[in-house]
Every structure is written in structure tokens, then in C-alpha cells.
Design an enzyme around this catalytic site. Structure first.
Site, PDB file in Angstrom:
ATOM      1  NE  ARG A   1       7.442  -1.909   5.751  1.00  0.00           N
ATOM      2  CZ  ARG A   1       6.147  -1.761   5.494  1.00  0.00           C
ATOM      3  NH1 ARG A   1       5.709  -1.656   4.265  1.00  0.00           N
ATOM      4  NH2 ARG A   1       5.279  -1.774   6.477  1.00  0.00           N
TER       5      ARG A   1
ATOM      6  NE  ARG B   1       1.929  -4.206  11.569  1.00  0.00           N
ATOM      7  CZ  ARG B   1       2.892  -3.831  10.732  1.00  0.00           C
ATOM      8  NH1 ARG B   1       4.142  -4.201  10.928  1.00  0.00           N
ATOM      9  NH2 ARG B   1       2.599  -3.087   9.691  1.00  0.00           N
TER      10      ARG B   1
ATOM     11  NE  ARG C   1       6.545   0.426  10.888  1.00  0.00           N
ATOM     12  CZ  ARG C   1       5.485   0.368  10.086  1.00  0.00           C
ATOM     13  NH1 ARG C   1       5.524   0.952   8.898  1.00  0.00           N
ATOM     14  NH2 ARG C   1       4.399  -0.255  10.464  1.00  0.00           N
TER      15      ARG C   1
ATOM     16  CE  LYS D   1      -2.257  -0.957   3.847  1.00  0.00           C
ATOM     17  NZ  LYS D   1      -1.613  -2.221   4.249  1.00  0.00           N
TER      18      LYS D   1
ATOM     19  NE  ARG E   1      -4.259  -1.146  10.156  1.00  0.00           N
ATOM     20  CZ  ARG E   1      -3.206  -0.527   9.608  1.00  0.00           C
ATOM     21  NH1 ARG E   1      -3.348   0.632   9.042  1.00  0.00           N
ATOM     22  NH2 ARG E   1      -2.028  -1.099   9.627  1.00  0.00           N
TER      23      ARG E   1
HETATM   24  P1  AMP Z   1       0.792   0.892   9.238  1.00  0.00           P
HETATM   25  O1  AMP Z   1       2.012   1.720   9.036  1.00  0.00           O
HETATM   26  O2  AMP Z   1      -0.357   1.298   8.382  1.00  0.00           O
HETATM   27  O3  AMP Z   1       1.073  -0.592   9.172  1.00  0.00           O
HETATM   28  O4  AMP Z   1       0.307   1.175  10.746  1.00  0.00           O
HETATM   29  C1  AMP Z   1       1.128   0.916  11.857  1.00  0.00           C
HETATM   30  C2  AMP Z   1       0.274   0.768  13.104  1.00  0.00           C
HETATM   31  O5  AMP Z   1      -0.447   1.977  13.340  1.00  0.00           O
HETATM   32  C3  AMP Z   1      -0.782  -0.315  13.042  1.00  0.00           C
HETATM   33  O6  AMP Z   1      -0.255  -1.598  13.361  1.00  0.00           O
HETATM   34  C4  AMP Z   1      -1.779   0.174  14.077  1.00  0.00           C
HETATM   35  O7  AMP Z   1      -1.311  -0.041  15.401  1.00  0.00           O
HETATM   36  C5  AMP Z   1      -1.765   1.684  13.852  1.00  0.00           C
HETATM   37  N1  AMP Z   1      -2.759   2.104  12.829  1.00  0.00           N
HETATM   38  C6  AMP Z   1      -2.504   2.671  11.605  1.00  0.00           C
HETATM   39  N2  AMP Z   1      -3.642   2.935  10.952  1.00  0.00           N
HETATM   40  C7  AMP Z   1      -4.655   2.518  11.761  1.00  0.00           C
HETATM   41  C8  AMP Z   1      -6.078   2.492  11.628  1.00  0.00           C
HETATM   42  N3  AMP Z   1      -6.707   2.953  10.529  1.00  0.00           N
HETATM   43  N4  AMP Z   1      -6.796   1.987  12.671  1.00  0.00           N
HETATM   44  C9  AMP Z   1      -6.197   1.536  13.786  1.00  0.00           C
HETATM   45  N5  AMP Z   1      -4.869   1.505  13.974  1.00  0.00           N
HETATM   46  C10 AMP Z   1      -4.086   2.003  12.973  1.00  0.00           C
END
Ligand code: AMP
Length: 216
Positions: free
Chosen positions: A127, A173, A162, A13, A88
Site C-alpha cells: 500500500r 498492528r 507510511r 475498511k 478499536r
Molecule cells: P489506521 O489508519 O486506522 O490503521 O490507524 C493508524 C494508527 O492510528 C493506528 O495504528 C493507531 O496507532 C492509531 N489509531 C487510529 N485509530 C485509532 C483508535 N480508534 N484507537 C487507537 N488508536 C488509533
């Protein structure tokens, strides 16, 4: 053009949204990037989000909606945006629907990126991300290493793995994705603006997205 990018963690994404951002001159809005910036800044939102993120869990909807509302009402979103990592859950999708209706806006496309599970795992464990919260460039130790080891090509900040990209947290996740986010494919799947495509090679995926958007 108002686009939602769906897909599991590691589906691509972020990579695809970054390319489309330049092609269409509309901002990529990643709730993950926004939250990481808030955590780094030690803001009230960051403090609320940090523990959930470290554990690979979902940050509560009200915190997410506060970030999204603030971001979508900024000037640079007038011509559109690409939502990456949001919504999400079905309830976030409902809140987004209400927010867009309030703003007099409609979605142009909902795109689901597909990748097999072993590819997701491989991408996520290899990553690396720029530690500068306003850059957050993405690298991969196998396929896209930085020119200078451990240093971001774009801004010169250190590149890190990360906290939530260790194997244990990644598995969590992916479980959370299956349980909470996969139902969004049902939610959006019946809409004519929805399509789902493989994301193995970024260039091919972007070409295919552009073809489908032109047709639609
Ligand atoms: P990402 O970089 O999109 O994988 O997001 C990293 C982390 O941020 C996720 O594992 C969640 O803990 C939190 N997060 C990001 N976007 C959302 C969302 N739309 N709803 C809930 N938690 C989120």
C-alpha cells in the site's frame, strides 16, 4: 445512515468506506486519517499520538475520544457518517455509545470486513498513501498504481509508504488488532444491526453491503 466499519488493518475498511461515502453522501471518518493530519500539523493531539502510531500501538482513548467528539458534532454528520478505524476497543465502544446517546443518535449498521491474514499482509506492504493530509488517497503498487510514478492522481502530492506499514510494524498492528479489537465482534455481534462479510473484491463487497442495508 450511521455505520461502523470493523476489520483488521488491511481488511479494506478505508477502500469500502470511501465508496460508501459517495454512494450515501455521508462523511467517512477515519481516526487514523485524523491523527495523521494532527501529527503533520504538529498539534498538541498530534504530539500525543505520534509515538504510539509509529510503533503500531493504540493511541490512548482520551485522545481518540477528543477527536471523535469534535468530528461527530460537525454539521456534515447530521445525516450520518461512516466510522473507519473507530472504535478499536470495547472501552471506545462504550464511550461511543454514551456520546451517541448524548447526541440523540442511534447506529444503523456495524459491518465487519473479513480477509485472510496473507491477504492483509500483502495489501498492507504494497500500500502507498498520498502524503497530503487532506487527500490521503490510497494506492497499491500491484493493483492500483498511480498514473505517474510516485505522484498522487488526485492532488499531485508525493505518494509515500507510511511509517507504520513496514513489515515489522504491520505484524505488531495485527497482534494489537487480535488482542484489543477482535473482542468488538463479541461486543456488537449479538446486535441485529451487525453483519460480517468477506472483502476480497471491493465492488462485490459494496454490492453486498447495499443489499443488506436495504433489507435491514
Ligand atoms: P489506521 O489508519 O486506522 O490503521 O490507524 C493508524 C494508527 O492510528 C493506528 O495504528 C493507531 O496507532 C492509531 N489509531 C487510529 N485509530 C485509532 C483508535 N480508534 N484507537 C487507537 N488508536 C488509533
Amino acid at each position: 445512515m450511521r455505520i461502523i466499519m470493523l476489520g483488521a488493518p488491511g481488511a479494506g475498511k478505508g477502500t469500502i468506506s470511501t465508496i460508501l461515502e459517495k454512494e450515501f453522501a455521508i462523511p467517512q471518518i477515519s481516526t487514523g486519517d485524523i491523527l495523521r493530519g494532527e501529527v503533520k500539523a504538529g498539534s498538541p493531539i498530534g504530539k500525543k499520538a505520534e509515538e504510539y502510531m509509529k510503533a503500531g500501538g493504540l493511541v490512548p482513548d482520551e485522545v481518540i475520544m477528543e477527536c471523535v467528539r469534535a468530528r461527530l458534532t460537525r454539521d456534515d454528520c447530521r445525516n450520518g457518517f461512516i466510522l473507519d478505524g473507530f472504535p478499536r476497543t470495547n472501552s471506545q465502544a462504550e464511550s461511543l455509545k454514551a456520546l451517541l446517546a448524548d447526541m440523540g443518535m442511534a447506529l444503523s449498521a456495524v459491518i465487519n470486513l473479513e480477509a485472510p491474514e496473507e491477504l492483509l499482509l500483502r495489501r498492507l506492504t504494497s500500500r502507498r498513501t498520498c502524503s497530503n493530509s487532506s487527500c490521503q488517497a490510497i494506492y497499491n503498487i500491484h493493483t492500483k498504481p498511480a498514473k505517474k510514478d510516485g505522484i498522487c492522481d488526485l492532488c499531485g502530492s508525493p505518494i509515500i509508504q507510511r511509517d507504520d506499514e513496514t513489515e515489522e510494524v504491520i505484524k505488531k498492528r495485527l497482534d494489537i488488532y487480535r488482542e484489543n479489537t477482535l473482542p468488538l465482534l463479541e461486543y456488537y455481534g449479538k446486535e441485529p444491526i451487525f453483519f460480517s462479510i468477506p472483502c476480497i473484491e471491493a465492488v462485490e463487497t459494496v454490492d453486498e453491503i447495499k443489499r443488506k442495508l436495504q433489507k435491514g
